[in-house]
Design a protein around this motif. Structure first.
Motif, PDB file in Angstrom:
ATOM      1  N   GLN A  37      23.294  26.511 -22.364  1.00  0.00           N
ATOM      2  CA  GLN A  37      22.947  27.488 -21.327  1.00  0.00           C
ATOM      3  C   GLN A  37      23.226  28.918 -21.776  1.00  0.00           C
ATOM      4  O   GLN A  37      22.605  29.855 -21.274  1.00  0.00           O
ATOM      5  CB  GLN A  37      23.725  27.183 -20.048  1.00  0.00           C
ATOM      6  CG  GLN A  37      23.272  25.906 -19.351  1.00  0.00           C
ATOM      7  CD  GLN A  37      24.059  25.629 -18.078  1.00  0.00           C
ATOM      8  OE1 GLN A  37      25.097  26.240 -17.827  1.00  0.00           O
ATOM      9  NE2 GLN A  37      23.558  24.694 -17.280  1.00  0.00           N
ATOM     10  N   GLU A  38      24.119  29.075 -22.739  1.00  0.00           N
ATOM     11  CA  GLU A  38      24.404  30.397 -23.289  1.00  0.00           C
ATOM     12  C   GLU A  38      23.393  30.802 -24.351  1.00  0.00           C
ATOM     13  O   GLU A  38      23.488  31.891 -24.923  1.00  0.00           O
ATOM     14  CB  GLU A  38      25.810  30.425 -23.893  1.00  0.00           C
ATOM     15  CG  GLU A  38      26.921  30.282 -22.866  1.00  0.00           C
ATOM     16  CD  GLU A  38      28.305  30.354 -23.501  1.00  0.00           C
ATOM     17  OE1 GLU A  38      28.382  30.585 -24.735  1.00  0.00           O
ATOM     18  OE2 GLU A  38      29.301  30.182 -22.780  1.00  0.00           O
ATOM     19  N   GLY A  39      22.431  29.927 -24.632  1.00  0.00           N
ATOM     20  CA  GLY A  39      21.391  30.252 -25.599  1.00  0.00           C
ATOM     21  C   GLY A  39      21.671  29.810 -27.015  1.00  0.00           C
ATOM     22  O   GLY A  39      20.953  30.196 -27.941  1.00  0.00           O
ATOM     23  N   LEU A  40      22.700  28.985 -27.208  1.00  0.00           N
ATOM     24  CA  LEU A  40      23.041  28.514 -28.544  1.00  0.00           C
ATOM     25  C   LEU A  40      22.346  27.186 -28.850  1.00  0.00           C
ATOM     26  O   LEU A  40      22.004  26.422 -27.941  1.00  0.00           O
ATOM     27  CB  LEU A  40      24.554  28.326 -28.669  1.00  0.00           C
ATOM     28  CG  LEU A  40      25.406  29.589 -28.508  1.00  0.00           C
ATOM     29  CD1 LEU A  40      26.887  29.213 -28.478  1.00  0.00           C
ATOM     30  CD2 LEU A  40      25.137  30.577 -29.633  1.00  0.00           C
ATOM     31  N   GLU A  41      22.125  26.937 -30.122  1.00  0.00           N
ATOM     32  CA  GLU A  41      21.678  25.615 -30.553  1.00  0.00           C
ATOM     33  C   GLU A  41      22.925  24.775 -30.779  1.00  0.00           C
ATOM     34  O   GLU A  41      23.873  25.216 -31.434  1.00  0.00           O
ATOM     35  CB  GLU A  41      20.843  25.721 -31.831  1.00  0.00           C
ATOM     36  CG  GLU A  41      19.547  26.481 -31.609  1.00  0.00           C
ATOM     37  CD  GLU A  41      18.615  26.438 -32.809  1.00  0.00           C
ATOM     38  OE1 GLU A  41      18.970  25.791 -33.833  1.00  0.00           O
ATOM     39  OE2 GLU A  41      17.537  27.043 -32.735  1.00  0.00           O
ATOM     40  N   VAL A  42      22.922  23.546 -30.275  1.00  0.00           N
ATOM     41  CA  VAL A  42      24.144  22.751 -30.215  1.00  0.00           C
ATOM     42  C   VAL A  42      23.915  21.365 -30.778  1.00  0.00           C
ATOM     43  O   VAL A  42      22.830  20.784 -30.640  1.00  0.00           O
ATOM     44  CB  VAL A  42      24.647  22.643 -28.757  1.00  0.00           C
ATOM     45  CG1 VAL A  42      25.980  21.914 -28.700  1.00  0.00           C
ATOM     46  CG2 VAL A  42      24.771  24.021 -28.124  1.00  0.00           C
ATOM     47  N   GLU A  43      24.948  20.840 -31.410  1.00  0.00           N
ATOM     48  CA  GLU A  43      24.925  19.465 -31.911  1.00  0.00           C
ATOM     49  C   GLU A  43      26.210  18.766 -31.495  1.00  0.00           C
ATOM     50  O   GLU A  43      27.299  19.348 -31.564  1.00  0.00           O
ATOM     51  CB  GLU A  43      24.802  19.453 -33.436  1.00  0.00           C
ATOM     52  CG  GLU A  43      24.905  18.096 -34.084  1.00  0.00           C
ATOM     53  CD  GLU A  43      23.659  17.244 -33.923  1.00  0.00           C
ATOM     54  OE1 GLU A  43      23.669  16.093 -34.401  1.00  0.00           O
ATOM     55  OE2 GLU A  43      22.670  17.713 -33.308  1.00  0.00           O
ATOM     56  N   VAL A  44      26.084  17.528 -31.035  1.00  0.00           N
ATOM     57  CA  VAL A  44      27.236  16.671 -30.732  1.00  0.00           C
ATOM     58  C   VAL A  44      27.151  15.466 -31.655  1.00  0.00           C
ATOM     59  O   VAL A  44      26.111  14.815 -31.731  1.00  0.00           O
ATOM     60  CB  VAL A  44      27.234  16.208 -29.268  1.00  0.00           C
ATOM     61  CG1 VAL A  44      28.380  15.231 -29.010  1.00  0.00           C
ATOM     62  CG2 VAL A  44      27.334  17.393 -28.324  1.00  0.00           C
ATOM     63  N   TYR A  45      28.224  15.175 -32.359  1.00  0.00           N
ATOM     64  CA  TYR A  45      28.189  14.030 -33.252  1.00  0.00           C
ATOM     65  C   TYR A  45      29.550  13.343 -33.276  1.00  0.00           C
ATOM     66  O   TYR A  45      30.596  13.995 -33.167  1.00  0.00           O
ATOM     67  CB  TYR A  45      27.781  14.431 -34.678  1.00  0.00           C
ATOM     68  CG  TYR A  45      28.681  15.460 -35.327  1.00  0.00           C
ATOM     69  CD1 TYR A  45      29.721  15.081 -36.166  1.00  0.00           C
ATOM     70  CD2 TYR A  45      28.478  16.824 -35.102  1.00  0.00           C
ATOM     71  CE1 TYR A  45      30.540  16.023 -36.765  1.00  0.00           C
ATOM     72  CE2 TYR A  45      29.281  17.775 -35.696  1.00  0.00           C
ATOM     73  CZ  TYR A  45      30.309  17.374 -36.528  1.00  0.00           C
ATOM     74  OH  TYR A  45      31.125  18.308 -37.110  1.00  0.00           O
ATOM     75  N   GLY A  46      29.522  12.043 -33.402  1.00  0.00           N
ATOM     76  CA  GLY A  46      30.759  11.285 -33.479  1.00  0.00           C
ATOM     77  C   GLY A  46      31.350  11.350 -34.868  1.00  0.00           C
ATOM     78  O   GLY A  46      30.619  11.315 -35.862  1.00  0.00           O
ATOM     79  N   VAL A  47      32.671  11.449 -34.943  1.00  0.00           N
ATOM     80  CA  VAL A  47      33.351  11.434 -36.239  1.00  0.00           C
ATOM     81  C   VAL A  47      34.339  10.264 -36.247  1.00  0.00           C
ATOM     82  O   VAL A  47      34.969   9.967 -35.235  1.00  0.00           O
ATOM     83  CB  VAL A  47      34.074  12.758 -36.530  1.00  0.00           C
ATOM     84  CG1 VAL A  47      33.085  13.893 -36.719  1.00  0.00           C
ATOM     85  CG2 VAL A  47      35.046  13.113 -35.428  1.00  0.00           C
ATOM     86  N   PRO A  48      34.468   9.593 -37.368  1.00  0.00           N
ATOM     87  CA  PRO A  48      35.261   8.368 -37.414  1.00  0.00           C
ATOM     88  C   PRO A  48      36.751   8.586 -37.602  1.00  0.00           C
ATOM     89  O   PRO A  48      37.537   7.672 -37.394  1.00  0.00           O
ATOM     90  CB  PRO A  48      34.684   7.632 -38.618  1.00  0.00           C
ATOM     91  CG  PRO A  48      34.231   8.743 -39.516  1.00  0.00           C
ATOM     92  CD  PRO A  48      33.715   9.820 -38.611  1.00  0.00           C
ATOM     93  N   ALA A  49      37.163   9.808 -38.036  1.00  0.00           N
ATOM     94  CA  ALA A  49      38.577  10.027 -38.323  1.00  0.00           C
ATOM     95  C   ALA A  49      38.898  11.503 -38.229  1.00  0.00           C
ATOM     96  O   ALA A  49      38.002  12.347 -38.273  1.00  0.00           O
ATOM     97  CB  ALA A  49      38.925   9.508 -39.713  1.00  0.00           C
TER      98      ALA A  49
END
Length: 376
Positions: free
Chosen positions: A152-164
């Protein structure tokens, strides 16, 4: 399966989660910010739950109700942990001598963000770890909520799972970082490289310098896993790792070329065609990956991590990936300069970590391949 890049790790350096939470209470800015307080609380709660679920490797191995592949992998972990100390000079402490079955696909979920025309990561600042380009959550829903706010702030965003993730040694008094079910089943080469990477974060950590920290740990994992495979691994494990590394190198070259193309486009401030050029660059990237994937003739399991990354790739993805690789050749050059002696190598990196960030980055750039010597 493993992620396509060097470290699949390190959310917020929850490594000092308890210390950070306590410190935050003393900071006026954080104390007045309910969101920050809530973030620290989920960090502490999630980390404590993870630590409580861990049990010593010996206890797991002695159990009669676990599958044979898990028992064999835990025994492999014991050998790799000893190898890390005796052959790589990594810390001999409680970390990675316990195991926890998290019963979820990731240890934490990271959020990264970047502006529409920039490959510079948005940063968050914390009292213990400094300013870093990611924010980690133990609940995926919380990570997605933060991603929505940033979008909503106009940023490009990524969510990703990390194993450790690494606690930087701060939690060794409580049993140290455990091995996790989120990566215990990885192929041998990938498994040991992640173990070496996380231990490297306990050797040297420059506050607020993600690029330095991740490149250093990635160099350690590459050098260390090569030595492990040469001395300890079965021929089958070595062959599988060589093939995996070949795919990784080719994909890394593709993403680097794309980052450089995007950087040139973004440098054209005020140019109305930037958006069209950006779209064309991303389209070319995905087409080139499809051709690369076809040439690999790999199994779906072997390409799953790459497929997911490519499908959602944006500025945040490319910027985060760069943090793990940019200075790796420079650290490898330091390792060679120090006679391939691990302790001398770590001492040299510690000296760098104590310099101002701009100064240490420039020193590393001078060690990168194809760098011209001033005055030459």
């Amino acid at each position: 399966m493993p992620q396509p890049f060097a470290s699949r790790s390190v959310p917020l350096r929850l490594g000092a989660a308890l210390s950070a939470f306590i410190a935050s209470l003393a900071l006026a800015g954080c104390a007045s910010n309910g969101n920050a307080l809530g973030y620290y609380w989920q960090s502490v709660r999630g980390h404590v739950q993870l630590m409580r679920s861990a049990e010593p490797l010996e206890d797991w191995i002695a159990r009669t109700d676990i599958p044979l592949p898990l028992r064999e992998r835990l025994q492999l972990a014991q050998r790799a942990r000893a190898f890390a100390v005796t052959e790589l000079g990594l810390p001999d402490n409680p970390s990675y001598r316990r195991y926890a079955d998290l019963k979820r696909p990731a240890a934490v979920w990271n959020v990264v963000a970047a502006p529409p025309y920039s490959l510079t990561l948005h940063t968050w600042c914390f009292p213990v770890t400094g300013c870093i380009g990611y924010r980690g959550y133990f609940d995926e829903a919380d990570a997605k909520a933060e991603a929505g706010r940033l979008t909503q702030e106009g940023l490009e965003v990524e969510v990703y799972g990390v194993p450790a993730y690494s606690t930087l040694g701060y939690m060794n008094w409580a049993g140290g970082d455990p091995l996790l079910s989120t990566f215990i089943g990885w192929p041998e080469g990938e498994f040991v490289r992640l173990l070496f990477h996380e231990l490297a974060h306990q050797v040297v950590y420059a506050k607020g310098d993600t690029l330095f920290n991740e490149s250093f740990a990635t160099a350690v994992e590459r050098l260390g896993s090569a030595r492990w495979l040469a001395q300890q691994a079965t021929p089958q494990a070595s062959t599988a790792f060589v093939a995996s590394e070949a795919r990784r190198r080719e994909f890394r070259a593709l993403t680097q070329a794309t980052r450089e193309r995007l950087a040139r486009i973004y440098a054209q401030e005020g140019m109305p065609e930037r958006e069209a050029q950006k779209a064309a660059a991303m389209q070319s990237f995905r087409a080139d990956y499809a051709a690369l994937r076809e040439r690999w003739q790999a199994t779906p399991a072997q390409t799953a991590g790459y497929d997911r990354w490519v499908s959602s790739a944006n500025n945040a993805s490319f910027a985060a990936q760069a943090a793990y690789n940019e200075f790796v050749p420079a650290f490898e050059a330091i390792f060679e300069r120090e006679g391939r002696d691990w302790h001398r190598f770590y001492d040299a990196v510690r000296v760098l970590s104590e310099q101002p960030q701009a100064q240490r980055h420039e020193a590393l750039r001078q060690l990168l391949p194809n760098q011209e010597t001033p005055g030459a």
